[in-house]
Design a protein around this motif. Sequence first.
Motif, PDB file in Angstrom:
ATOM      1  N   ASP A 183       0.810  -1.212   0.000  1.00  0.00           N
ATOM      2  CA  ASP A 183       0.000   0.000   0.000  1.00  0.00           C
ATOM      3  C   ASP A 183       0.846   1.267   0.000  1.00  0.00           C
ATOM      4  O   ASP A 183       0.320   2.366  -0.117  1.00  0.00           O
ATOM      5  N   GLU A 184       2.177   1.117   0.124  1.00  0.00           N
ATOM      6  CA  GLU A 184       3.079   2.269   0.101  1.00  0.00           C
ATOM      7  C   GLU A 184       4.335   1.917  -0.699  1.00  0.00           C
ATOM      8  O   GLU A 184       5.443   1.867  -0.172  1.00  0.00           O
ATOM      9  N   VAL A 185       4.154   1.681  -1.970  1.00  0.00           N
ATOM     10  CA  VAL A 185       5.277   1.348  -2.836  1.00  0.00           C
ATOM     11  C   VAL A 185       6.067   2.619  -3.154  1.00  0.00           C
ATOM     12  O   VAL A 185       5.490   3.660  -3.472  1.00  0.00           O
ATOM     13  N   THR A 186       7.378   2.547  -3.034  1.00  0.00           N
ATOM     14  CA  THR A 186       8.244   3.671  -3.385  1.00  0.00           C
ATOM     15  C   THR A 186       9.286   3.197  -4.393  1.00  0.00           C
ATOM     16  O   THR A 186       9.570   1.994  -4.492  1.00  0.00           O
ATOM     17  N   GLY A 187       9.849   4.125  -5.143  1.00  0.00           N
ATOM     18  CA  GLY A 187      10.850   3.749  -6.122  1.00  0.00           C
ATOM     19  C   GLY A 187      11.439   4.940  -6.843  1.00  0.00           C
ATOM     20  O   GLY A 187      11.190   6.104  -6.496  1.00  0.00           O
ATOM     21  N   ARG A 188      12.210   4.658  -7.847  1.00  0.00           N
ATOM     22  CA  ARG A 188      12.868   5.678  -8.664  1.00  0.00           C
ATOM     23  C   ARG A 188      13.324   5.017  -9.955  1.00  0.00           C
ATOM     24  O   ARG A 188      13.464   3.783 -10.019  1.00  0.00           O
ATOM     25  N   TYR A 234      20.375   9.773 -19.513  1.00  0.00           N
ATOM     26  CA  TYR A 234      20.489  10.977 -18.687  1.00  0.00           C
ATOM     27  C   TYR A 234      20.957  10.712 -17.258  1.00  0.00           C
ATOM     28  O   TYR A 234      21.521  11.603 -16.619  1.00  0.00           O
ATOM     29  N   HIS A 235      20.688   9.547 -16.707  1.00  0.00           N
ATOM     30  CA  HIS A 235      21.188   9.117 -15.396  1.00  0.00           C
ATOM     31  C   HIS A 235      20.547   9.793 -14.198  1.00  0.00           C
ATOM     32  O   HIS A 235      20.856   9.450 -13.060  1.00  0.00           O
ATOM     33  N   ARG A 236      19.662  10.754 -14.384  1.00  0.00           N
ATOM     34  CA  ARG A 236      19.073  11.471 -13.264  1.00  0.00           C
ATOM     35  C   ARG A 236      17.775  10.795 -12.828  1.00  0.00           C
ATOM     36  O   ARG A 236      16.930  10.436 -13.640  1.00  0.00           O
ATOM     37  N   ASP A 237      17.598  10.664 -11.504  1.00  0.00           N
ATOM     38  CA  ASP A 237      16.462   9.927 -10.957  1.00  0.00           C
ATOM     39  C   ASP A 237      15.148  10.676 -11.114  1.00  0.00           C
ATOM     40  O   ASP A 237      15.086  11.909 -11.007  1.00  0.00           O
ATOM     41  N   LEU A 238      14.092   9.889 -11.311  1.00  0.00           N
ATOM     42  CA  LEU A 238      12.721  10.366 -11.248  1.00  0.00           C
ATOM     43  C   LEU A 238      12.020   9.570 -10.158  1.00  0.00           C
ATOM     44  O   LEU A 238      12.083   8.338 -10.129  1.00  0.00           O
TER      45      LEU A 238
END
Length: 396
Positions: free
Chosen positions: A50-55, A61-65
């Motif tokens: 119920d609280e999935v997190t990620g990037r 480009y190598h920059r996280d979203l």
Amino acid sequence: MLKGLLRLAPVAALLLMLCSTAHAEDGRRVFTGTLGKMPIVLEMNLFQPDEVTGRYFYEKYHRDLELSGSLQEETLTLTEGNNRYGDDKPLPTLKLQETANGWQGEWKSPKGKILQMQLTEAKLPAPAADALPFIAALPKSDPYEYLRLQGLKLKPGKKESFMGYDLQWWTQPESTLSMFSIESGYPKADQQRVNQQLLERLWSEVISYHGCLLQGGQYAEFDQGVSPQFLSPDVVSLSIATSYSCGGAHPDFGDSPINLDVHTGHSLSLDDVLWVGKGKPLLHADRDSAGDTSLTEEESNARFTYQREVFVPWLIKQFTTLYPGEMQKPTDENDCDYTDESVWGYSNWHFTAKGLYLGPYFARVQRNCDDPGWSVLPYAVVKQHPGAVKLQLPQN
């Protein structure tokens, strides 16, 4: 030279030497695949459905979203980005279904554009035989960052001479972070050990840079300056000053120097260099990747007691004698009070040509008092109180 140290294993050369990543104990899983036609690397923590997190980052480009959402009825719904600064703007969304070896689904922009996504459990290229130990350990400790670093290079910059040693500067272009390597002046084995430590620190700072940008979003800042301070047959000492804003209430800055024993490549603790207690130093050295650095509770308490009750009062007494004007107790409560024992308890220190520089640490509202410049303990004093490591220090 440093070609072996600087090269991260190219993916194309290692397609036949792949190993699967195991699921991280904390619930993180790493995937590779495509978003539209663009290759991506994605990390998710599915420990709490119920609280999935990620990037994720585009390999170009190598920059996280940032990603956040939930897994309900076999559908993983994620939002890309956040509105933590009150923008309340529409954000892209991802809807994914689990497959036998990953996930598939679609990415949808706020304007309705849809791109297909395909993800499979990441397989990692084996580290090159001459990879830095820091890089070689990442497949197990942080496969996501390992895959990011595979696509990053170092660019050679200026060359200079410092205290009789030739330095080569390197820059990681995406982060603009820099570090030098030492090209001459030391025996080959010593030089290689020192350069390994310096370049590993650069790559660890690159990881910190990307972590800061992820946390701080559009307002993130991470600027860093590296300055060699002292090089000798026994010691390599440099200052690493960082100014950063990573999503907290206020920006901050600080110095985290490196002090290396040339003959071992180990980090030197202040107790290795300067000891004013009774008997032998409590801890021979703070080691980086060179054995168990943990302290027993008894050792930790003894070290804290030494710092608070022995070293800091002694240091204030020395500085009061050496710099009576700077060490006068201020009449205004907003002025810098260098007689306050609490500001010297966790001093950032490094070697200089004239002695050991020990920097105080003030609370955020008085951070302008940090790094006063004058707080140098002459080597003539240091030599009277040698630490655990035998060092040849300059005369002064």
